[in-house]
Write an enzyme that holds these catalytic residues in place. Structure first.
Site, PDB file in Angstrom:
ATOM      1  CB  CYS A 100      29.357  50.154  31.886  1.00  0.00           C
ATOM      2  SG  CYS A 100      29.578  51.781  31.141  1.00  0.00           S
ATOM      3  NE  ARG A 111      32.445  44.962  32.331  1.00  0.00           N
ATOM      4  CZ  ARG A 111      32.909  44.473  31.176  1.00  0.00           C
ATOM      5  NH1 ARG A 111      33.834  43.538  31.191  1.00  0.00           N
ATOM      6  NH2 ARG A 111      32.472  44.905  30.026  1.00  0.00           N
ATOM      7  CD1 TRP A 120      35.946  54.653  32.923  1.00  0.00           C
ATOM      8  CD2 TRP A 120      35.793  53.912  30.831  1.00  0.00           C
ATOM      9  NE1 TRP A 120      37.060  55.074  32.258  1.00  0.00           N
ATOM     10  CE2 TRP A 120      36.999  54.638  30.975  1.00  0.00           C
ATOM     11  CE3 TRP A 120      35.504  53.358  29.588  1.00  0.00           C
ATOM     12  CZ2 TRP A 120      37.904  54.811  29.921  1.00  0.00           C
ATOM     13  CZ3 TRP A 120      36.398  53.530  28.543  1.00  0.00           C
ATOM     14  CH2 TRP A 120      37.572  54.257  28.722  1.00  0.00           C
ATOM     15  CG  ASN A 132      29.555  47.846  28.395  1.00  0.00           C
ATOM     16  OD1 ASN A 132      30.127  48.931  28.312  1.00  0.00           O
ATOM     17  ND2 ASN A 132      30.168  46.688  28.245  1.00  0.00           N
ATOM     18  N   GLY A 133      28.407  50.218  26.189  1.00  0.00           N
ATOM     19  CA  GLY A 133      28.733  50.389  24.770  1.00  0.00           C
ATOM     20  C   GLY A 133      28.593  51.850  24.376  1.00  0.00           C
ATOM     21  CD  GLU A 174      53.386  46.147  29.770  1.00  0.00           C
ATOM     22  OE1 GLU A 174      53.047  46.796  28.766  1.00  0.00           O
ATOM     23  OE2 GLU A 174      52.618  45.951  30.720  1.00  0.00           O
ATOM     24  CE  LYS A 184      50.922  47.223  33.646  1.00  0.00           C
ATOM     25  NZ  LYS A 184      50.765  47.052  32.246  1.00  0.00           N
ATOM     26  CD  GLU A 191      48.469  50.497  33.114  1.00  0.00           C
ATOM     27  OE1 GLU A 191      47.284  50.649  32.812  1.00  0.00           O
ATOM     28  OE2 GLU A 191      49.146  49.559  32.692  1.00  0.00           O
ATOM     29  CG  HIS A 193      70.443  60.203  17.807  1.00  0.00           C
ATOM     30  ND1 HIS A 193      71.438  60.602  16.945  1.00  0.00           N
ATOM     31  CD2 HIS A 193      70.708  58.916  18.134  1.00  0.00           C
ATOM     32  CE1 HIS A 193      72.262  59.591  16.735  1.00  0.00           C
ATOM     33  NE2 HIS A 193      71.859  58.561  17.438  1.00  0.00           N
ATOM     34  CE  LYS A 231      42.316  43.673  33.097  1.00  0.00           C
ATOM     35  NZ  LYS A 231      43.795  43.843  33.185  1.00  0.00           N
TER      36      LYS A 231
HETATM   37  C1  AGP Z   1      47.408  47.572  30.428  1.00  0.00           C
HETATM   38  O1  AGP Z   1      47.979  47.671  31.716  1.00  0.00           O
HETATM   39  C2  AGP Z   1      46.300  48.572  30.207  1.00  0.00           C
HETATM   40  N1  AGP Z   1      45.298  48.428  31.172  1.00  0.00           N
HETATM   41  C3  AGP Z   1      45.822  48.620  28.774  1.00  0.00           C
HETATM   42  O2  AGP Z   1      46.903  49.113  28.026  1.00  0.00           O
HETATM   43  C4  AGP Z   1      45.358  47.296  28.121  1.00  0.00           C
HETATM   44  O3  AGP Z   1      46.475  46.456  27.919  1.00  0.00           O
HETATM   45  C5  AGP Z   1      44.748  47.630  26.748  1.00  0.00           C
HETATM   46  O4  AGP Z   1      43.619  48.439  26.961  1.00  0.00           O
HETATM   47  C6  AGP Z   1      44.357  46.396  25.936  1.00  0.00           C
HETATM   48  O5  AGP Z   1      43.381  45.659  26.632  1.00  0.00           O
HETATM   49  P1  AGP Z   1      43.036  44.171  26.107  1.00  0.00           P
HETATM   50  O6  AGP Z   1      44.299  43.370  26.260  1.00  0.00           O
HETATM   51  O7  AGP Z   1      41.926  43.696  26.981  1.00  0.00           O
HETATM   52  O8  AGP Z   1      42.636  44.284  24.663  1.00  0.00           O
END
Ligand code: AGP
Length: 608
Positions: A2, A27, A74, A98-99, A480, A484, A487, A503, A603
């Site tokens: 958050c 966030r 969040w 937050n937490g 990767e 991308k 997500e 396979h 994020k």
């Molecule tokens: C990446 O596009 C994602 N948003 C997510 O996988 C992110 O890389 C992951 O949560 C790790 O975050 P960090 O690098 O801040 O630890």
């Protein structure tokens, strides 16, 4: 996770709170709220995006007050709703958090027996009543926050306002980030730098379990045993502009376009006499202590680790394993005294990666963090830290952070290879020079291909399922590229080692399932071409992303071919990911997705 903002000073609080929450919306954004001290504490909160809160505030009477706190949520406990939105109130206070409070049910039972009534489904409300409970006894806000911090298990960053105390804010954290700043027109607190960028040039990272008392005149810090301390101040190196979109439609596109600069900013300062220098013992002086490397991270950070494994094993011939942090932390890992554990995290606040770091340290392993946020939790807990200087990465989908994480891992590979005499000093210099110069130029050239890539994206946007295939380091790049695309465009995509598809999984290939083939490794070019032929013969539309050297063989087998700008084959995968990021971006745009704030995501995942 958050977003938290707080202010007390000479200015009206509401504009500051809304400005801070706008900067923090990445966030968490399923509900939001503020509390401001007028005659008493006024609290307004709404479900949904921040604009719902600002509309509610505008529709009501003007709230006048110089002290306040704000929050974007969040959800972790309790669905997004006005009732579960922060701030949460108790008889004597208003609080944002937050937490995750792991023992909140236990606390709720105790507090209910003390007469407290719970109105929400959140864990946070237990913290509000708990602090109220201790404050009722001590009449001392600092003592109450310390008592609550001792009683709570889990992660928290709290900002609190007390009734009858119209000018002060109180804050305490453990495991979740919180920064604060004192300025001539008042004091600020926030969960992240972008929220205070317009107001402050330096900040304190609030130490764990230290209570900060913010007043219009400044900030005081108190430890649990009552001592007053002055934490170290950090400079804010990000400009206000850097945290804005700079004219791009989305933060993600801005950050994709910043990658050549981010790479130079991260790589160049680490070259001394043309070879990598990290200013940390384990990589500069005690390198012979490294017998094996474990690289740990989540999501994109973990994917950067896979590239790191490939290049460190290739150049330095040190065994490397890559682990997902949430698996590592519960996997009873085997760590030797010569194991170097590298933790990768853009935010430096990812809960699973923090836990993995703490486990590695408790097992006696040396820990090296590669992080992008100065003073973040992981950067402070690790034995050694290497900062990536990518600047603020606001878009939920990580792009430039990934590229600079890979860049640092390449430099570590070159350094280890040099010290272990796998390459000569001249070869090392040459590799580093090419990474620092020809690679950024190739990245910029790839960015200029956006128009062509955009046209391919518009075709890919029509599909619902898709495969990425590649061999060797290209298989890691595919992971990767697939993440991308998934997500931000919500297309279901999988990445698969090209040789493995036959396979079993190839049964899923037909005319409705296109394949993106990444081909930069010349040594396995023919094999990958065969794999492309296999999927084509089963009806797949093939989009190939390849080097110029491979183009002649690849084009006849592909429906669409994207030839990457010339660069060393060693660095070609890094150029390939730029193309895949752009591909994902425009596919998401074509599908009208919310590129910077994809559904269900945040994020930085500061909860388990
Ligand atoms: C990446 O596009 C994602 N948003 C997510 O996988 C992110 O890389 C992951 O949560 C790790 O975050 P960090 O690098 O801040 O630890």
């Amino acid at each position: 996770m958050c977003g938290i903002i707080g202010y007390t000073g000479t200015k009206q609080a509401v504009p500051v709170l809304i400005s801070g929450l706008s900067a923090l919306e990445y966030r968490g954004y399923d509900s939001a709220g503020i509390s401001v001290y007028e005659e008493g504490i006024i609290t307004i909160k709404t479900e949904g995006r921040l604009k719902n809160l600002t509309n509610r505030i505008k529709a009501g009477r003007k709230i006048k007050g110089h002290t306040g706190i704000g929050h974007t949520r969040w959800a972790t406990h309790g669905e997004p709703s006005e009732r579960n939105a922060h701030p949460h109130l108790s008889s004597r206070l208003s609080l944002v958090h937050n937490g995750i409070i792991e023992n909140y049910q236990e606390l709720e039972q105790m507090l209910s027996s003390e007469g407290y009534r719970f109105r929400s489904e959140t864990d946070t409300e237990a913290a509000a009543h708990l602090i109220d409970y201790f404050y009722k006894q001590s009449k001392d806000p600092v003592a109450a926050l310390h008592a609550a911090a001792r009683a709570i298990r889990g992660s928290f960053a709290f900002a609190v306002m007390f009734k009858g105390d119209r000018e002060n804010l109180y804050a305490v954290r453990s495991g979740s980030p919180l920064i604060c700043a004192d300025t001539p027109n008042g004091s600020y607190l926030a969960s992240d730098i972008p929220a205070i960028l317009p107001f402050a040039k330096e900040y304190y990272q609030l130490p764990e379990n230290v209570v900060a008392v913010l007043s219009p005149k400044g900030i005081n810090f108190f430890t649990a045993d009552g001592a007053e301390i002055i934490p170290e101040k950090s400079q804010i190196t990000w400009s206000v502009e850097a945290a804005k979109k700079c004219g791009y439609n989305h933060f993600m596109l801005k950050e994709i376009n910043e990658q050549a600069e981010a790479l130079r900013n991260t790589v160049l300062p680490r070259l001394r006499d043309g070879v990598p220098y990290f200013d940390c013992d384990i990589l500069d002086r005690n390198i012979e202590e490294i017998g094996e490397i474990k690289i740990i991270g989540c999501g994109t950070a973990m994917h950067a680790g896979l590239v790191g494994k490939n290049v460190i094993e290739r150049f330095a011939r040190i065994p490397v394993s890559v682990e997902i942090a949430s698996e590592f932390r519960y996997g009873n890992p085997i760590l030797r005294k010569d194991t170097l554990v590298i933790l990768i995290s853009q935010s430096g606040e990812t809960a699973d990666t923090i836990a993995a770091l703490e486990l590695a340290k408790s097992a006696g392993a040396k820990t090296l963090a590669i992080v992008n946020v100065l003073g973040s939790t992981i950067s402070r807990l690790a034995d050694y830290v290497i900062y990536t200087w990518a600047g603020p990465e606001i878009s939920v989908a990580s792009t430039k952070a990934y590229t600079v994480q890979c860049a640092v891992l390449y430099q570590i590979a070159f350094k280890l290879a040099l010290v272990r005499h796998q390459i000569s000093e001249g070869q090392c210099r040459d590799l580093c020079e090419r990474q620092a110069n020809s690679l950024p130029a190739a990245i910029d050239a790839a960015l200029k291909m956006s128009g062509r890539i955009k046209r391919l994206s518009e075709k890919i946007a029509e599909y619902e399922n898709l495969f990425f295939i590649g061999r060797g380091i290209d298989a890691e790049i595919c992971k990767e590229g697939s993440l991308k695309l998934k997500e931000i465009s919500y297309i279901h995509s999988e990445s698969y080692p090209a040789g493995e598809l036959k396979h079993g999984t190839i049964s899923l290939i037909d005319a409705n399932v296109p394949v993106i083939a990444v081909i930069t490794v010349s040594q396995v070019l023919d094999k990958t071409i065969s794999n492309v032929r296999e999927v084509k013969s089963r009806g797949a539309t093939v989009f190939s992303v390849c080097t110029k050297a491979a183009a002649e063989a690849v084009e006849p087998m592909s429906d669409y071919t994207l030839v990457l700008p010339e660069t060393d084959e060693i660095f070609a995968p890094v150029v390939a990911i730029i193309a895949l990021q752009i591909l994902a971006y425009y596919t998401a745009v074509a599908r009208n997705c919310d590129v910077d704030k994809p559904r269900n995501l945040a994020k930085s995942v500061t909860v388990e």
